[in-house]
Write a protein that holds these residues in place. Structure first.
Motif, short mmCIF file in Angstrom:
data_model
loop_
_atom_site.label_atom_id
_atom_site.label_comp_id
_atom_site.label_asym_id
_atom_site.label_seq_id
_atom_site.Cartn_x
_atom_site.Cartn_y
_atom_site.Cartn_z
N SER A 174 -21.54 2.56 11.78
CA SER A 174 -21.21 1.17 11.43
C SER A 174 -21.29 0.94 9.93
CB SER A 174 -22.17 0.20 12.12
OG SER A 174 -22.12 0.41 13.51
N TYR A 191 -11.71 0.98 14.61
CA TYR A 191 -11.59 1.01 16.07
C TYR A 191 -12.96 1.23 16.70
CZ TYR A 191 -6.62 1.74 15.04
OH TYR A 191 -5.34 1.61 14.59
N ASP A 192 -13.34 0.36 17.64
CA ASP A 192 -14.62 0.50 18.34
C ASP A 192 -14.46 1.42 19.54
OD1 ASP A 192 -16.05 -1.12 16.61
OD2 ASP A 192 -15.35 -2.94 17.62
N LYS A 193 -15.59 1.62 20.22
CA LYS A 193 -15.66 2.60 21.31
C LYS A 193 -14.55 2.41 22.36
CE LYS A 193 -18.84 4.53 24.63
NZ LYS A 193 -19.18 3.88 25.87
N PRO A 214 -23.24 3.26 18.04
CA PRO A 214 -21.89 3.49 18.57
C PRO A 214 -20.96 4.16 17.55
CG PRO A 214 -22.18 1.18 18.01
CD PRO A 214 -23.52 1.83 17.84
N LYS A 216 -17.47 4.88 15.42
CA LYS A 216 -16.44 4.02 14.80
C LYS A 216 -15.32 4.93 14.33
CE LYS A 216 -18.96 0.30 14.98
NZ LYS A 216 -18.60 -0.89 15.75
#
Ligand code: BES
Ligand code: MN
Ligand code: ZN
Length: 466
Positions: A174, A191-193, A214, A216
């Motif tokens: 992030s 773009y996220d998961k 998460p 990225k």
């Protein structure tokens, strides 16, 4: 450190006047010739230094002479090192300002500024006692334009070095995304998961699935005024590489916060484009995640499907970089670019082969490889071509999938290159392995231990020269 340019510095009062001396020649300052050269026989071997007080005989308090070596062997790379050496010496004597006056006809302002700022770099934010720094230096004989360009290059390197030196507690996927979003003159898409999943990046996704932080996927874009070529630059962005379930021994894990040095390089490069304005379209791409062991980690034996549909049997979860790069390469090829370059702390094998002096380079186009090798050389870096013999592909054979992610240990850097090649279709492509060069365990030439900013200068010059 602030860098200024002035026509003439010999009449300027300053703490230290820094001058150069070629072997077998005199300097431009009589006082220095009288005491250092004639009396003390200071020869001027490359990067040797000689410090003397002036006792008020000239406006500067002290003279620092730096050896420039043999005149016929002198070039921009030597200029950078000589200035870096001088700045280190100035730090040592706790000087706060200095004037540099080299008796040289060529305009080496760019290398001089880069050398000064590489030497000036410190990562001391967590230390209560800060490193002694020189506040201001002034260069004579160099043009403002060259010096300014050097400062742009050095600032880009500083961003790269800061990101790679910083702990993995702070530099998460992030955080990389946030840095990318804040770059000036660049448009950035994160773009996220869920979107990574929707794009079909099964290899990248698997690597990150064991971490609480998460993943990225970062896509930055710069568009020049007269676009002559479209290039995608991909940086390996493993914010921490524990090895995953195939966990690394403690000693090998110690510096694995540097496994995003490729990503940091791309962020450094993108940060400078607004100021350099090259005639290219540049796509900066980072598949950022952490490789961690946990109950949700990917496992040896898992079968992953990359964005191009190819299936991969996970042989070793510590060969994670190539999995993230595989999907990033597929993504880049779909952009319709002319060239793709990926840069990655990819294999310990490359480090074994080339040590900390040269980065390994491989690719599918000999001309592009040679252009990058030449650019590296004139930028102060060293790229060394490693072979991609087709025989190496045999060791990546899997019984149940299209390939395994790990082959034989022997020829490990080349095998990683062969693996990546499976995900390139269309553009010219080069892969640069900076496992040995991105992060130094002990000081080397003008660099302190830690991140070096590997790749930044070469990539910026490469883009500029198009
Ligand atoms: N990040 C490492 C490579 C590395 C090693 C970078 C040392 C910098 C210094 C990479 O992900 C890795 O773990 N590679 C393995 C591959 C092996 C499992 C095929 C290696 O080199 O041991
Ligand atoms: Mn690894
Ligand atoms: Zn890694």
């Amino acid at each position: 450190m602030e860098i200024k340019v002035s026509e003439n510095v010999t009449s300027t009062p300053c703490e230290v006047l820094v001058i150069g001396k070629f072997e077998g020649e005199k300097t431009t300052v009589e006082l220095a010739n009288k005491y250092a050269v004639e009396k003390d026989r200071f020869e001027g071997k490359f990067c040797e230094t000689y410090l003397m007080h002036t006792l008020g005989q000239i406006p500067a308090d002290k003279i620092l002479i730096v050896g420039l070596g043999k005149k016929e062997e002198f070039d921009a790379n030597k200029m950078r090192q000589a200035v870096a050496k001088s700045v280190k010496k100035l730090q040592q004597i706790k000087a706060k300002n200095a004037c540099f006056d080299f008796d040289i006809n060529a305009d080496y302002g760019k290398s001089a500024a880069i050398g000064a700022l590489i030497a000036d770099y410190a990562f001391d934010k967590y230390k209560n006692k800060k490193v002694d720094k020189v506040d201001e230096i002034t260069f004579a004989k160099f043009s403002e334009k060259e010096v300014k360009e050097g400062i742009i290059f050095a600032n880009a390197m500083k961003l790269t070095r800061d990101l790679a030196n910083e702990s993995a507690q702070i530099v998460t996927p992030s955080k990389l995304a946030e840095v990318a979003k804040n770059l000036e003159g660049i448009t950035t898409q994160i773009y996220d998961k869920d979107e990574i999943e929707r794009m079909g990046m099964g290899a990248f996704l698997a690597v990150g699935q064991g971490s609480v932080n998460p993943p990225k996927f970062i896509h930055m874009k710069y568009t020049g005024k007269n676009v002559k070529r479209k290039i995608a630059l991909i940086g390996k962005g493993i914010c921490f590489d524990s090895g995953g379930l195939d966990i690394k021994p403690a000693s090998s894990m110690l510096t694995m916060r540097d496994d995003m040095s490729g990503a940091a390089c791309i962020l450094g490069v993108m940060s400078a484009l607004k100021y350099l304005e090259p005639d290219v379209e540049v796509h900066g791409i980072i598949a950022a995640c952490e490789n961690m062991p946990s109950g949700s980690s990917y496992k040896p034996g898992d079968i992953l499907t990359a964005k191009n549909g190819k299936t991969i049997e996970v042989d070793n979860t510590d060969a994670e970089g190539r999995l993230t790069l595989a999907d990033a390469l597929c993504y880049a090829c779909e952009l319709g670019v002319d060239e793709v370059i990926d840069i990655a702390t990819l294999t310990g094998a490359c480090m074994v082969a080339l040590g900390t002096v040269a980065s390994g380079i491989m690719g599918n186009n000999e001309d592009m490889i040679n252009r990058l090798i030449d650019t590296a050389k004139s930028s102060g870096e060293t790229y060394w071509e490693l072979p991609m013999f087709p025989e190496y592909k045999d060791s990546l054979k899997s019984d149940i999938a299209d390939m395994k992610n790990t082959g034989s240990r022997q020829g490990g850097a080349s095998i990683a290159g062969i693996f990546l090649k499976e995900f390139v279709s269309g553009p010219k492509w080069c892969h640069i392995d900076i496992a040995g060069t991105a992060f130094l365990e002990k000081p080397q030439k003008e660099f302190i231990a830690g991140a070096t900013g590997a790749g930044v200068r070469t990539f910026l010059n490469y883009l500029k020269n198009i």
